[in-house]
Motif scaffolding. Sequence first.
Motif, PDB file in Angstrom:
ATOM      1  N   VAL A 115       9.991  -6.630   9.720  1.00  0.00           N
ATOM      2  CA  VAL A 115      10.460  -6.512   8.338  1.00  0.00           C
ATOM      3  C   VAL A 115       9.452  -7.227   7.442  1.00  0.00           C
ATOM      4  CG1 VAL A 115      12.292  -7.045   6.700  1.00  0.00           C
ATOM      5  CG2 VAL A 115      12.873  -6.411   9.062  1.00  0.00           C
ATOM      6  N   LEU A 116       8.917  -6.515   6.444  1.00  0.00           N
ATOM      7  CA  LEU A 116       7.907  -7.070   5.553  1.00  0.00           C
ATOM      8  C   LEU A 116       8.434  -7.140   4.124  1.00  0.00           C
ATOM      9  CD1 LEU A 116       4.748  -5.071   6.749  1.00  0.00           C
ATOM     10  CD2 LEU A 116       5.479  -7.358   7.469  1.00  0.00           C
ATOM     11  N   ASN A 117       8.127  -8.236   3.456  1.00  0.00           N
ATOM     12  CA  ASN A 117       8.450  -8.393   2.035  1.00  0.00           C
ATOM     13  C   ASN A 117       7.370  -7.675   1.236  1.00  0.00           C
ATOM     14  OD1 ASN A 117       8.859  -9.241  -0.589  1.00  0.00           O
ATOM     15  ND2 ASN A 117       9.330 -11.349  -0.034  1.00  0.00           N
ATOM     16  N   THR A 118       7.736  -6.654   0.483  1.00  0.00           N
ATOM     17  CA  THR A 118       6.739  -5.868  -0.248  1.00  0.00           C
ATOM     18  C   THR A 118       6.033  -6.685  -1.321  1.00  0.00           C
ATOM     19  OG1 THR A 118       8.449  -5.035  -1.763  1.00  0.00           O
ATOM     20  CG2 THR A 118       7.912  -3.677   0.156  1.00  0.00           C
ATOM     21  N   GLU A 119       6.649  -7.768  -1.785  1.00  0.00           N
ATOM     22  CA  GLU A 119       6.006  -8.602  -2.795  1.00  0.00           C
ATOM     23  C   GLU A 119       4.858  -9.415  -2.212  1.00  0.00           C
ATOM     24  OE1 GLU A 119       8.945 -10.957  -4.749  1.00  0.00           O
ATOM     25  OE2 GLU A 119       9.831  -9.245  -5.817  1.00  0.00           O
ATOM     26  N   ASN A 135      10.963  -1.562  -3.686  1.00  0.00           N
ATOM     27  CA  ASN A 135      11.862  -2.059  -2.663  1.00  0.00           C
ATOM     28  C   ASN A 135      11.433  -3.458  -2.241  1.00  0.00           C
ATOM     29  OD1 ASN A 135      13.340   0.341  -2.633  1.00  0.00           O
ATOM     30  ND2 ASN A 135      11.958   1.276  -1.157  1.00  0.00           N
ATOM     31  N   LYS A 136      12.399  -4.316  -1.985  1.00  0.00           N
ATOM     32  CA  LYS A 136      12.101  -5.713  -1.672  1.00  0.00           C
ATOM     33  C   LYS A 136      11.544  -5.862  -0.260  1.00  0.00           C
ATOM     34  CE  LYS A 136      12.612 -10.041  -3.165  1.00  0.00           C
ATOM     35  NZ  LYS A 136      11.973 -10.563  -4.384  1.00  0.00           N
ATOM     36  N   HIS A 137      12.068  -5.086   0.688  1.00  0.00           N
ATOM     37  CA  HIS A 137      11.640  -5.181   2.073  1.00  0.00           C
ATOM     38  C   HIS A 137      11.495  -3.786   2.686  1.00  0.00           C
ATOM     39  CE1 HIS A 137      13.519  -9.163   1.363  1.00  0.00           C
ATOM     40  NE2 HIS A 137      12.564  -9.602   2.161  1.00  0.00           N
ATOM     41  N   ILE A 138      10.573  -3.677   3.624  1.00  0.00           N
ATOM     42  CA  ILE A 138      10.426  -2.450   4.395  1.00  0.00           C
ATOM     43  C   ILE A 138      10.370  -2.825   5.871  1.00  0.00           C
ATOM     44  CG2 ILE A 138       9.234  -1.192   2.570  1.00  0.00           C
ATOM     45  CD1 ILE A 138       6.608  -1.662   4.139  1.00  0.00           C
ATOM     46  N   THR A 139      10.718  -1.875   6.723  1.00  0.00           N
ATOM     47  CA  THR A 139      10.663  -2.085   8.168  1.00  0.00           C
ATOM     48  C   THR A 139       9.643  -1.128   8.769  1.00  0.00           C
ATOM     49  OG1 THR A 139      13.003  -2.730   8.222  1.00  0.00           O
ATOM     50  CG2 THR A 139      11.984  -2.093  10.311  1.00  0.00           C
ATOM     51  N   ILE A 169       7.762   1.815  -0.083  1.00  0.00           N
ATOM     52  CA  ILE A 169       7.428   0.607  -0.850  1.00  0.00           C
ATOM     53  C   ILE A 169       7.855   0.661  -2.312  1.00  0.00           C
ATOM     54  CG2 ILE A 169       5.530  -0.092   0.635  1.00  0.00           C
ATOM     55  CD1 ILE A 169       3.580   1.224  -1.226  1.00  0.00           C
ATOM     56  N   MET A 216      -1.468  -8.379   4.079  1.00  0.00           N
ATOM     57  CA  MET A 216      -0.523  -9.285   3.444  1.00  0.00           C
ATOM     58  C   MET A 216      -1.238 -10.433   2.744  1.00  0.00           C
ATOM     59  SD  MET A 216       2.210  -7.671   4.401  1.00  0.00           S
ATOM     60  CE  MET A 216       3.525  -8.803   3.928  1.00  0.00           C
TER      61      MET A 216
END
Length: 262
Positions: free
Chosen positions: A16-20, A3-7, A55, A36
Amino acid sequence: MQNKHITVISDRKEIVLNTEMILYIMKVDKNIQIHMSDGKVYKTRMTLAEIENLIGNGFIKIHRGCVVSAMAVHDITDSIQLVNGESLTYTIRKKKEIIDRFRSIRRNIVGSFSRDGIPVTEADYMDYYRSFDNMPFAFADIEMVFDDNKHAVDWFFRYGNRALAELERLPLSRLIGSSFGSIFSNMDSKWLRCYERAVLFGDTLEIIDYSPEIDRNLKVICFPTFKGHCGCILFDTSDIEFMKSSTGTYRALISYLDRSGI
């Protein structure tokens, strides 16, 4: 699929976090700590299982209390070496399973690098970066080389300007199209880890260290350019003089050093 983003809820705020950009996630007491690539750590009261479901599959469970991003792994030896220099312990009896999982995910990541928009020939690179030709600082565009197990092991010079040739003490004809390791047999892996992180995470990074390859103290700023590439601006630190320009200089410097973990 990752997934690109998680909350998540951290410090009573919805974030909101960017999983990458996630390096690893670790259970500490009753909290989950999300580390991070920019150095920030977010704490949340979720369980590890709950966050694993969010994730996606770009992460590897290295022991029951920690999952790590496959993009964040530089090497796996007696510990897991991350691209930011950190080391994590893992369940040794699961070493083969962890390595196999890492290789599978990294193959998919590296295999997804598109060639769209990337210069093809040396002339194409020269045309694209022509404005850097006469800059007073050394600049290079490098393409990372990954082995069959998708470890970053070297890089090729795809473009370099005249100042780079002077810094490296080699003609551009020797540098462009050649791998760094083929020119310098004493290649130090610290550069590799930094460039790999810029390529995989899209981070802009600075490294100041001694280069045994050319016997100079260097300041290098690297940043992503094309997929699988990064740009590098290089300075010989003996040519740089630090100047205090205002009363805010000290505050800015402290903020910078604090973020760098110094």
